[in-house]
Every structure is written in C-alpha cells, then in structure tokens.
Scaffold this active site. Structure first.
Site, PDB file in Angstrom:
ATOM      1  N   ASP A  81       0.705  -1.206   0.229  1.00 29.20           N
ATOM      2  CA  ASP A  81       0.103  -0.076   0.066  1.00 29.20           C
ATOM      3  C   ASP A  81       0.765   1.181   0.005  1.00 29.20           C
ATOM      4  O   ASP A  81       2.119   1.119   0.154  1.00 29.20           O
ATOM      5  CB  ASP A  81      -0.994  -0.282   1.240  1.00 29.20           C
ATOM      6  CG  ASP A  81      -2.142   0.876   1.096  1.00 29.20           C
ATOM      7  OD1 ASP A  81      -2.368   1.428  -0.073  1.00 29.20           O
ATOM      8  OD2 ASP A  81      -2.861   0.906   1.975  1.00 29.20           O
ATOM      9  N   ASP A  82       0.388   2.344  -0.365  1.00 30.14           N
ATOM     10  CA  ASP A  82       1.241   3.685  -0.507  1.00 30.14           C
ATOM     11  C   ASP A  82       1.174   4.195   0.983  1.00 30.14           C
ATOM     12  O   ASP A  82       2.485   4.609   1.291  1.00 30.14           O
ATOM     13  CB  ASP A  82       0.463   4.612  -1.118  1.00 30.14           C
ATOM     14  CG  ASP A  82      -1.091   5.139  -0.614  1.00 30.14           C
ATOM     15  OD1 ASP A  82      -1.637   4.325   0.114  1.00 30.14           O
ATOM     16  OD2 ASP A  82      -1.730   5.901  -1.217  1.00 30.14           O
ATOM     17  N   ASP A  98      -2.129   4.413   7.864  1.00 31.66           N
ATOM     18  CA  ASP A  98      -2.194   5.760   8.685  1.00 31.66           C
ATOM     19  C   ASP A  98      -2.620   5.518   9.843  1.00 31.66           C
ATOM     20  O   ASP A  98      -2.019   5.251  11.091  1.00 31.66           O
ATOM     21  CB  ASP A  98      -3.147   6.708   7.916  1.00 31.66           C
ATOM     22  CG  ASP A  98      -3.492   7.934   8.466  1.00 31.66           C
ATOM     23  OD1 ASP A  98      -3.178   8.268   9.719  1.00 31.66           O
ATOM     24  OD2 ASP A  98      -4.257   8.794   7.714  1.00 31.66           O
TER      25      ASP A  98
END
Length: 166
Positions: free
Chosen positions: A100-101, A104
């Site tokens: 994933d980028d 969070d």
C-alpha cells in the site's frame, strides 16, 4: 472522522517512484514473493514498481474504501482477494506481499492483515499509530501530516508571498 491534519507533505511523481524503488530494495532480501496483493487505489502504483523490480508476475488487488478526501469513514470491502491468493498465504512454502502507499490509523491495514495473516506487509509511508502493523516501510511521517500523493495534485498558479505580482 480522522484527527486534524496540521501539516502537509506533497509528494511528486519522481519522489514517489524513488521511494517505491527504495521499498523494493528493502523487500528484495525478504523474498522471493509468489504474489503481490495491492490495496487499491493507493497501492497500485508502488505495487507495479515493486513487481517490476522484484520480478513478481502475480498481482492481485483488494479494494477497501475508508476515506473520502481527508475524512476517514466506515470501512467497506468493495473487492475481496481471490481464493487462489488466499491459498498461497496459507501454504508453508509460498510468500505473499501486501503493498500500500501508506498506513495511517491502521484501520484498512488490519482488515487486510486479517485476510492474509502470513503475508509480508509493506508500505511506502507509515504513520506512528499503525507503524507496527507493517513489516517494511520507507519513510515515517507524523500522525498530524496529510500526504498529498501525485495523483491528488494539479499544477496551478501560486500567488507570490508578498501578495502582489505587479
């Protein structure tokens, strides 16, 4: 709703490509991987770069919606992982990579980790609340920073600092 984002971190296409390649370098010693599962949409670009760098041909996606611009909402699985990839994760002699980028708050990451409990989880960027959820990442950013990815930005006029462009 997510916490207020007081700082911004704009990432250019060049920087994102460099950071994704740096992640591939870190992952090279963790493999070989039999498949990549990218978390869409943010994981698509780094997964393509990592797949190229590491010679991985099997690429799957899982689609989970949890953000609407800056507001984090209810988690919704829009597309699940194919059964043959789930079987790879369960096999003793196979290795699956989740990409994933960003991680969070960890809400999305925990959902995917539950689907693929044995996979190696890698993100380009990580925030403190969920940093321990991933096995590999490149850059840590503070929890109160909003990352503007290249696909989020557009070139536009910026007024001068002084307030007049005469």
């Amino acid at each position: 709703m997510s916490a207020p984002q007081n700082k911004s971190f704009p990432v250019s296409w060049d920087q994102f490509h460099r950071d994704s390649r740096a992640l591939a370098w870190r992952l090279n010693s963790e493999g070989p991987f039999d498949a990549i599962v990218c978390i869409t949409r943010g994981g698509l670009v780094p997964a393509a770069i990592i797949a190229r760098e590491l010679g991985i041909r099997v690429i799957e996606s899982v689609s989970i919606s949890s953000y609407e611009y800056k507001d984090q909402g209810k988690l919704q699985v829009l597309k699940s992982i194919a059964d043959d990839i789930l079987a790879l994760d369960a096999a003793d002699d196979k290795k699956v990579l989740i990409v994933d980028d960003l991680v969070d708050t960890g809400k999305t990451g925990r959902a995917v980790r539950a689907m693929l409990p044995n996979a190696h989880f890698a993100t380009v960027y990580a925030k403190p609340l969920a940093r321990d959820l991933v096995n590999s990442f490149v850059t840590e950013v503070s929890q109160d920073t909003w990352i503007y990815f290249p696909w989020d930005m557009d070139v536009s006029y910026a007024p001068p600092i002084h307030g007049s462009d005469d």
